[in-house]
Design an enzyme around this catalytic site. Structure first.
Site, PDB file in Angstrom:
ATOM      1  N   CYS A   1       0.767  -0.992   0.202  1.00 49.35           N
ATOM      2  CA  CYS A   1       0.040  -0.047   0.003  1.00 49.35           C
ATOM      3  C   CYS A   1       0.884   1.162   0.016  1.00 49.35           C
ATOM      4  O   CYS A   1       0.700   2.106  -0.806  1.00 49.35           O
ATOM      5  CB  CYS A   1      -1.004   0.141   0.994  1.00 49.35           C
ATOM      6  SG  CYS A   1      -0.539  -0.084   2.676  1.00 49.35           S
TER       7      CYS A   1
ATOM      8  N   HIS B   1      -2.533   1.119   6.821  1.00 48.09           N
ATOM      9  CA  HIS B   1      -3.090   1.134   5.209  1.00 48.09           C
ATOM     10  C   HIS B   1      -3.292   2.649   4.758  1.00 48.09           C
ATOM     11  O   HIS B   1      -3.571   3.385   5.617  1.00 48.09           O
ATOM     12  CB  HIS B   1      -4.155   0.327   5.354  1.00 48.09           C
ATOM     13  CG  HIS B   1      -4.615   0.123   4.001  1.00 48.09           C
ATOM     14  ND1 HIS B   1      -3.734  -0.914   2.992  1.00 48.09           N
ATOM     15  CD2 HIS B   1      -5.621   0.276   3.012  1.00 48.09           C
ATOM     16  CE1 HIS B   1      -4.408  -0.965   1.848  1.00 48.09           C
ATOM     17  NE2 HIS B   1      -5.096  -0.051   1.784  1.00 48.09           N
TER      18      HIS B   1
ATOM     19  N   HIS C   1      -5.929   1.791  -4.394  1.00 43.44           N
ATOM     20  CA  HIS C   1      -5.002   1.399  -3.437  1.00 43.44           C
ATOM     21  C   HIS C   1      -4.618  -0.069  -3.759  1.00 43.44           C
ATOM     22  O   HIS C   1      -5.122  -0.840  -4.526  1.00 43.44           O
ATOM     23  CB  HIS C   1      -5.454   1.338  -1.895  1.00 43.44           C
ATOM     24  CG  HIS C   1      -6.676   0.297  -1.820  1.00 43.44           C
ATOM     25  ND1 HIS C   1      -6.928  -0.351  -0.593  1.00 43.44           N
ATOM     26  CD2 HIS C   1      -7.620  -0.011  -2.435  1.00 43.44           C
ATOM     27  CE1 HIS C   1      -7.804  -1.139  -0.383  1.00 43.44           C
ATOM     28  NE2 HIS C   1      -8.486  -1.092  -1.762  1.00 43.44           N
TER      29      HIS C   1
END
Length: 178
Positions: free
Chosen positions: A93, A142, A154
């Protein structure tokens, strides 16, 4: 007080029903072979990827450095998630977000936790602009790029690919404008 007691009783009844259904579902899952579980996981991943391909972002492309970073991230949709990778062919990520901003000639930290402190925080989702970093989970583990229309671009997790997903699917903490 009687209404409250009635409501509590009704909620307890519903809770028992849900727990019973969950127990039944878990028993069914436990009966699956490893091969069936793998096939089910693959189907779930394909469904999520197809949903990400049909996302309506409106007609905005973003502007400035954030827009350029977002365009770079769009160019790698479908690239596999690989933990600790930062492109150009696979990403985790924060690897995706740091790589995307690097393509816009902007250096940001490598980890999601550090990226959370790299710019101006935006707490209201309605104030997000395309290309803003979006931080998820209380421990900030994240990150993605805001894509507009309630979507984030993402690299979600192992076994997945870079894709669009609803921002509502994860616990939003705040955005960061670089």
């Amino acid at each position: 007080l009687k209404d409250l007691a009635d409501t509590r009783a009704e909620l307890a009844k519903k809770k028992k029903e849900v727990q019973s259904k969950l127990g039944s579902a878990q028993k069914l899952l436990n009966l699956l072979t490893a091969q069936e579980k793998a096939a089910l996981a693959t189907q779930e991943q394909e469904r999520a990827t197809r949903a990400g391909e049909r996302v309506d972002l409106g007609n905005s492309k973003g502007s400035g450095r954030a827009g350029a970073a977002f365009a770079a991230a769009q160019s790698v949709i479908g690239a596999p998630y690989v933990y600790t990778h930062a492109g150009p062919s696979s990403f985790d990520c924060s690897g995706l977000t740091s790589w995307a901003y690097a393509q816009a000639d902007v250096t940001i930290p490598r980890t999601s936790e550090a990226q959370a402190n790299a710019g101006t925080r935006i707490y209201s989702q309605s104030d997000l602009k395309i290309g803003d970093l979006v931080i998820f989970y209380a421990d900030q583990h994240h990150v993605g790029l805001y894509a507009g229309n309630g979507q984030v671009l993402h690299a979600p997790h192992s076994g997945a690919v870079v894709r669009y997903e609803s921002i509502a699917n994860m616990p939003y903490q705040f955005g960061v404008r670089i």
